[in-house]
Design a protein around this motif. Sequence first.
Motif, short mmCIF file in Angstrom:
data_model
loop_
_atom_site.label_atom_id
_atom_site.label_comp_id
_atom_site.label_asym_id
_atom_site.label_seq_id
_atom_site.Cartn_x
_atom_site.Cartn_y
_atom_site.Cartn_z
N LYS A 536 0.81 -1.32 -0.07
CA LYS A 536 -0.11 0.00 -0.01
C LYS A 536 0.90 1.35 0.03
CE LYS A 536 -0.41 -0.81 4.88
NZ LYS A 536 -1.49 -1.20 5.96
N LYS A 537 0.36 2.52 -0.47
CA LYS A 537 0.95 3.51 -0.39
C LYS A 537 1.46 3.87 1.13
CE LYS A 537 -1.51 5.46 -4.37
NZ LYS A 537 -2.19 6.51 -5.04
N LEU A 538 2.56 4.36 1.15
CA LEU A 538 3.28 4.57 2.50
C LEU A 538 3.73 5.92 2.74
CD1 LEU A 538 5.35 1.31 2.40
CD2 LEU A 538 3.42 1.75 3.80
N ASP A 825 -10.01 -6.60 -13.56
CA ASP A 825 -10.59 -7.81 -14.10
C ASP A 825 -11.46 -8.49 -13.32
OD1 ASP A 825 -9.02 -9.10 -12.09
OD2 ASP A 825 -7.81 -10.23 -13.40
N GLY A 826 -11.84 -7.79 -12.06
CA GLY A 826 -12.85 -8.22 -11.05
C GLY A 826 -12.45 -9.25 -10.27
N SER A 827 -11.19 -9.67 -10.19
CA SER A 827 -10.64 -10.73 -9.32
C SER A 827 -9.67 -10.19 -8.44
CB SER A 827 -9.94 -11.85 -10.09
OG SER A 827 -10.67 -12.63 -11.01
N LEU A 828 -10.30 -9.67 -7.11
CA LEU A 828 -9.22 -9.30 -6.21
C LEU A 828 -8.47 -10.49 -5.58
CD1 LEU A 828 -8.65 -6.63 -4.53
CD2 LEU A 828 -10.32 -7.53 -2.77
N THR A 829 -7.22 -10.46 -5.83
CA THR A 829 -6.27 -11.56 -5.46
C THR A 829 -5.59 -11.21 -4.16
OG1 THR A 829 -4.36 -10.70 -6.73
CG2 THR A 829 -6.09 -11.97 -7.74
N VAL A 830 -5.21 -12.33 -3.46
CA VAL A 830 -4.49 -12.05 -2.17
C VAL A 830 -3.26 -11.08 -2.46
CG1 VAL A 830 -2.80 -13.42 -0.52
CG2 VAL A 830 -5.15 -14.15 -1.27
N ARG A 831 -2.33 -11.42 -3.59
CA ARG A 831 -1.28 -10.25 -3.71
C ARG A 831 -1.80 -9.06 -4.06
NH1 ARG A 831 2.23 -12.39 -7.08
NH2 ARG A 831 1.12 -14.04 -7.55
N GLU A 832 -2.86 -9.01 -4.46
CA GLU A 832 -3.46 -7.42 -4.36
C GLU A 832 -4.11 -6.90 -3.08
OE1 GLU A 832 -5.37 -6.77 -8.85
OE2 GLU A 832 -6.32 -8.16 -7.73
N ILE A 833 -4.60 -7.84 -2.34
CA ILE A 833 -5.27 -7.49 -0.87
C ILE A 833 -4.29 -6.85 -0.04
CG2 ILE A 833 -6.11 -8.45 1.12
CD1 ILE A 833 -7.77 -10.54 -0.75
N PHE A 834 -2.78 -7.36 0.02
CA PHE A 834 -1.70 -6.97 0.58
C PHE A 834 -1.46 -5.47 0.28
CE2 PHE A 834 -0.09 -11.26 0.87
CZ PHE A 834 0.39 -11.22 2.21
N GLY A 835 -2.08 -4.80 -0.61
CA GLY A 835 -1.74 -3.57 -1.21
C GLY A 835 -2.87 -2.70 -0.72
N LEU A 836 -3.82 -3.08 -0.35
CA LEU A 836 -5.10 -2.46 0.29
C LEU A 836 -4.61 -1.68 1.42
CD1 LEU A 836 -8.07 -4.80 -0.28
CD2 LEU A 836 -7.46 -3.08 -1.81
N ASP A 837 -5.35 -0.31 1.73
CA ASP A 837 -4.93 0.40 2.84
C ASP A 837 -6.24 0.48 3.81
OD1 ASP A 837 -4.03 2.00 4.79
OD2 ASP A 837 -3.57 3.80 3.56
N LEU A 838 -6.37 -0.70 4.54
CA LEU A 838 -7.46 -0.70 5.56
C LEU A 838 -7.41 -0.29 6.79
CD1 LEU A 838 -8.42 -4.51 4.75
CD2 LEU A 838 -9.26 -2.38 3.43
N SER A 839 -8.29 0.27 7.53
CA SER A 839 -8.38 0.54 8.97
C SER A 839 -9.61 0.14 9.48
CB SER A 839 -8.24 2.09 9.06
OG SER A 839 -9.12 2.97 8.48
N SER A 840 -9.93 -1.15 9.18
CA SER A 840 -11.38 -1.49 9.55
C SER A 840 -11.19 -2.27 10.96
CB SER A 840 -11.86 -2.62 8.52
OG SER A 840 -11.07 -3.42 8.22
N TYR A 841 -12.24 -2.38 11.36
CA TYR A 841 -12.43 -3.41 12.75
C TYR A 841 -12.71 -4.71 12.28
CZ TYR A 841 -15.42 -4.86 16.91
OH TYR A 841 -15.81 -5.78 17.76
#
Length: 918
Positions: A536-538, A825-841
């Motif tokens: 993710k952006k840092l 492509d509508g496929s959110l892969t694990v390698r892409e999930i690593f790049g999400l910037d979440l702050s969720s509960y």
Amino acid sequence: MLFQLPCIVLCIFLKTGVSASHEITIADLEKNLFNADSLFEIEQFQQSCILFQKALSDARKLDRMDLAAYALKGLGNIAYTFFNLEKAEQYYRDALVIFQNDGDRRGEVKIYNNLGIISEEKRAYREAMKYYRNSVDLLEKSHLNGIEDREDKVALLGNIGHLFEVQVDLDSALYYYRISYEMAHEIGYARGEADALHNTGNIHHRILEFDSAQIYYGRSMKIFETAGNKKAIADNLRELGAVKRKQGRYAEALALLEQALKILREIREEGEIRGEAETINSIALVYQEIGKHEKALEYLKEVKGLYELRNDSVGIAIALENIANTYFELSMQNKMYGDSALDYYEKSLVIFRKTGEKKEEANAVNNKGLVFQRTGNVDKALTFFNEALSLHKEMNNTIGQAHANSNIGNVYMIQQDYDKAIYYYQVSIGLIEKHKLPVLRATSFASLGIAYRDKEQDNEAIKMLKIAIDIIEDIRGGLVTQEFKSSFIEDKIRIYEELIALLLKKGKIEEAFHYVERAKARALLDLIGGKAIAIKKLPSEIQKLVNSEKELSRKLEFLDDEEERREVFIAYKDVLNELRDKYPEYHSLRIVEPLDLKTFQGKIDKETIVLEYFLCHKGIYLFAIDHKNMSAQKLSISPHELYHKVEMFRSSILDFETATSIGCDLYRQLVMVVEDELKDKDRVCIIPHGILHHLPFTALIVSEDSMTYFVETHNIFYAPSGSLFAIAHEKNTGKKKKSVIFAKSDFSDHSGWSDLAGTIIEKEILVKKKLLPGVTTYVDREATEDKLKEVVGQYDIIHLATHGELNREQPLQSRILLTLTEKNDGSLTVREIFGLDLSSYLVTLSACETGEIGSYIAGKEFSSGDDLVGLTRALIFAGTPSVIASLWYVSDASTVLLMENFYRNLKKRDKAFSLCEA
């Protein structure tokens, strides 16, 4: 790297003049030189060589030494192409003398460049740089500034860039590729631009920045397409195919490689056989990686046929060896393939002996020994390992001797002659102690540890196994399991297993627990391995540290100079220490560190107990940890029995009586052994391992008489490891103000997936009954991957009602299906999930089997659980402490009811209670 030699050498300016008194004319000589160059360009090397030799003879007869020099240079190019470096260097030096005597500075420039390439091949990097610099200096001092000269300089800058690349100074390499590109662009030299772009793509390919690599290869290919350079187009397609293969996108890799192959076959009659062979070999690699060894063999045999067309004996021998290696892999499944492996090793051996390839001969002899070892004929294996050792001694090949000694030690281990095994392992270690060979050092120390263990010298065994693990963990995790195949220890994780068993035997519970955690961290590094993941952006300060860590880790992987390596390692450790403080999630992906027990226990509240399981080939171990105490024990159930019972439990869960009986047995064998520790606890955190990732602990039965389920006595939740439990504990513990739902029911944009009408009902109930706070919804066409990546960081609770797929073969390709757009492509892969910037509960994956799709098929093999760990790990890395996922196919109605009750409970209680109660 695109072949740089022809970029410089092959355009020659010839003096004209005709002498009627000679039978051979200057015009004929010039024509032969031109034709020889042209044939070389299209890889018709034999005909090219004949013409260059004739030109050399004629030039000497005509006393035209200036033209003789160009013939010598051409012969040098051919010798280099066939990797006869000594002969090539002699031709170049002979040509250089003539060019210097004639004052032909252009000729000198070209020869210095070619000598630089030879030196680079010999790893004489300082000498290579001297030659390249000489070329550049000559161009500048001689004021050579014509088009050809500037094109030469473009290629020279590219070669200097490549020299930096092989020395792992990738920043300098990129700098030279950039200025090479800029100069080529300035003078309109399209070939130079395309080469520089291709080489820049190679750098990004090497550092696993696959998206950037693909962009540069694509730009390079467009230029070559405009120029109609089919060979270079095919080269780019082949590299793009390699990128897709490394990403695990095998179908796309094959499509690109087949496209490259089609082009190369079209130009085969022009001589493009070598590139065709390389491409077919790449296709074989794809089939090897997906386990289709028979298909790989078909392609490797075709590679052999192409080398036979070229009459390339060394190429034939290497192809035979690759075929033998594939049969060797197949012999793990069926011993009959061992005979085929032996046959092909023997055929390659005959050629290597005939051509004087001593090193390859020794390797083939060693490989024959490995086949005999695997098929149980250890006496013959020992004979071949000793023969390989003798050959390596003849060549004074220290590393080869170390491998041979290690293999001999393995044979004595099989024969249970532990004293001899220990001796040979120690010899191997002594030979390689000064070399940068981490794999061989780790396997030798591990095998030595096993030998000491079998000799019942446990303290020595523990010491050796710890050294092996320290070597493996020394650098960022670049050691691959494949490299362990010829060792007595065939797998890195088994080294941890052996050490953990010994530590528990000695009563060192806390230390054993540390190594369990390190083994699981090691497995995570192996899962990610060299594969690129999004980051993710840092903040700029942290991004600078991440970039520095990547650059230093690359240098550590390739540097040979011990002193320089030590300095880089110190700098690397300093950067990692900073990252541990400022970006612990990233640090945990790059390095294995033991979990501090006291720190871990500080994260566990008084009402919670952690049950961490560790499965190995020796047995199953259970660690029970609360805020004060820890116990450890080996369970009575064997790994084989556990596997069988978990499979039966899952398969028969709808058969009430059978499931009841097995559920009681599993509870008694896995949980009841720590019943006293459970008495005063409300919550149980299960940290599963291996097959236990597939077991729903909540459905285990505490009492068959009262039909009480484990979930009725305790609130149960899961963690992938203790280290991850500690990281997640600190994240977003109480935020419940904003929610988002992505609900997808229409899957017409994803072939092969059925629609899910229940997701819309689920969304409507959650919204209508106001079960989620501050809710925003995205349904079907709006539920795009683009939108999720854009907004997901703004929400505390993220609810995804859609299909999910876990990929047992490629866990990082596990995915969540969203709506397709032009951008994604509508496929959110694990390698892409690593790049999400979440702050969720909380993230809820309300999809069938998001915990396990692709991981288990009734009656077939279970996965290791890495797929589920990969998904959970990625989401926690991205910024959530908790994930809900399903191990089952769940009906729409049941899912709706579960989610309705869960979110209602969550308004007042914690996540574990809310889910278990629901």
